[in-house]
Scaffold this motif. Structure first.
Motif, PDB file in Angstrom:
ATOM      1  N   ARG A  29      10.496   6.404   0.897  1.00 49.95           N
ATOM      2  CA  ARG A  29       9.135   6.628   0.405  1.00 49.95           C
ATOM      3  C   ARG A  29       8.800   5.670  -0.734  1.00 49.95           C
ATOM      4  N   VAL A  30       9.777   5.402  -1.589  1.00 50.05           N
ATOM      5  CA  VAL A  30       9.540   4.437  -2.662  1.00 50.05           C
ATOM      6  C   VAL A  30       9.284   3.048  -2.083  1.00 50.05           C
ATOM      7  N   ARG A  31      10.006   2.692  -1.030  1.00 52.18           N
ATOM      8  CA  ARG A  31       9.777   1.386  -0.390  1.00 52.18           C
ATOM      9  C   ARG A  31       8.371   1.284   0.170  1.00 52.18           C
ATOM     10  N   VAL A  32       7.854   2.382   0.695  1.00 52.79           N
ATOM     11  CA  VAL A  32       6.480   2.370   1.207  1.00 52.79           C
ATOM     12  C   VAL A  32       5.506   1.994   0.097  1.00 52.79           C
ATOM     13  N   PHE A  33       5.687   2.582  -1.077  1.00 54.37           N
ATOM     14  CA  PHE A  33       4.804   2.249  -2.205  1.00 54.37           C
ATOM     15  C   PHE A  33       4.957   0.782  -2.593  1.00 54.37           C
ATOM     16  N   GLY A  34       6.185   0.279  -2.524  1.00 51.50           N
ATOM     17  CA  GLY A  34       6.402  -1.128  -2.832  1.00 51.50           C
ATOM     18  C   GLY A  34       5.678  -2.040  -1.856  1.00 51.50           C
ATOM     19  N   ARG A  35       5.697  -1.676  -0.571  1.00 50.88           N
ATOM     20  CA  ARG A  35       5.002  -2.494   0.428  1.00 50.88           C
ATOM     21  C   ARG A  35       3.491  -2.424   0.239  1.00 50.88           C
ATOM     22  N   ARG A  36       2.995  -1.243  -0.091  1.00 49.22           N
ATOM     23  CA  ARG A  36       1.553  -1.119  -0.341  1.00 49.22           C
ATOM     24  C   ARG A  36       1.137  -2.004  -1.516  1.00 49.22           C
ATOM     25  N   ARG A  37       1.954  -1.972  -2.555  1.00 47.63           N
ATOM     26  CA  ARG A  37       1.629  -2.733  -3.763  1.00 47.63           C
ATOM     27  C   ARG A  37       1.542  -4.223  -3.468  1.00 47.63           C
TER      28      ARG A  37
END
Length: 226
Positions: A111-119
């Motif tokens: 889930r943290v990686r998802v936020f990183g990709r969005r950013r």
């Protein structure tokens, strides 16, 4: 990516900080809401992991205050409250995601990686730049199919450069993204990591250029022409 964890349980908070550090993130950890609001006013973070059951001001009130202030930081709630009304209340208050305790650390990492990709605007979990391919899930770099062994910090710096290939990444952006309170990360440290990366990338066709007075750029033209 710089992450702030707000978790009053000392064992869990320390475990989350250590785990996310090992994943390549700069992580700060606080145990109560008032301190969190002050820190989020003084420092820019890329993601907030927020427990709801905090001493003093609750996590939900922290979230509401952040949104009233216009702070759009992505928020992932971590809580034992698993009722539908609790989840709806958290999301309606402005949370971006919700994870129920106890949770598996691998799911948290995903889930943290998802936020990183969005950013970064990166849709796929693998970043490809010329001969370089970086797997953001496995935290593995390959060059022309061959694995390249790098330290956690080196991978994090290269990841930033690859996500912005062809654009300048300033030293301050690197420092802000990779520095936690207890980390001695300075201009000199950035230069050391860039030097090491250049040595590791020699002969690959991927070139890290210094843009004097600004920062660094992963040269896409050199990659394309290799």
């Amino acid at each position: 990516m710089r992450v702030l964890v707000i978790e009053d349980d000392a064992i869990l908070g320390a475990a989350l900080q250590e785990f996310l550090n090992d994943q390549g993130y700069a992580v700060d950890w606080l145990q109560e809401g008032e301190s969190a609001l002050k820190e989020l006013t003084a420092q820019v973070y890329d993601l907030l992991l927020l427990d709801l059951n905090l001493p003093g001001i609750s996590g939900l009130d922290v979230l509401r205050q952040l949104r009233r202030q216009g702070n759009a930081i992505p928020v992932l709630i971590l809580t034992a409250r698993d009722g539908v009304d609790d989840r709806v209340g958290g999301l309606d208050a402005g949370a971006d995601d919700y994870l129920i305790k106890p949770f598996d650390l691998s799911e948290l990492a995903a889930r943290v990686r998802v936020f990183g990709r969005r950013r970064s605007g990166q849709v796929q979990p693998v970043i490809d730049v010329g001969p370089l391919s970086f797997d953001t899930i496995g935290r593995e770099l390959r060059c022309a199919g061959q694995r390249v062994t790098l330290s956690v910090r080196e991978l994090s710096v290269l990841e930033m450069l690859m996500m912005r290939a062809g654009r300048v990444v300033t030293k301050q952006q690197i420092i802000n993204s990779l520095s936690a309170w207890d980390a001695d990360f300075s201009d000199n440290a950035v230069e050391v990591y860039v030097y090491r990366l250049r040595k590791r990338l020699e002969g690959t066709g991927a070139v890290i250029q210094t843009v004097r007075g600004f920062g660094y750029l992963l040269d896409v033209e050199s990659v394309a022409g290799a």
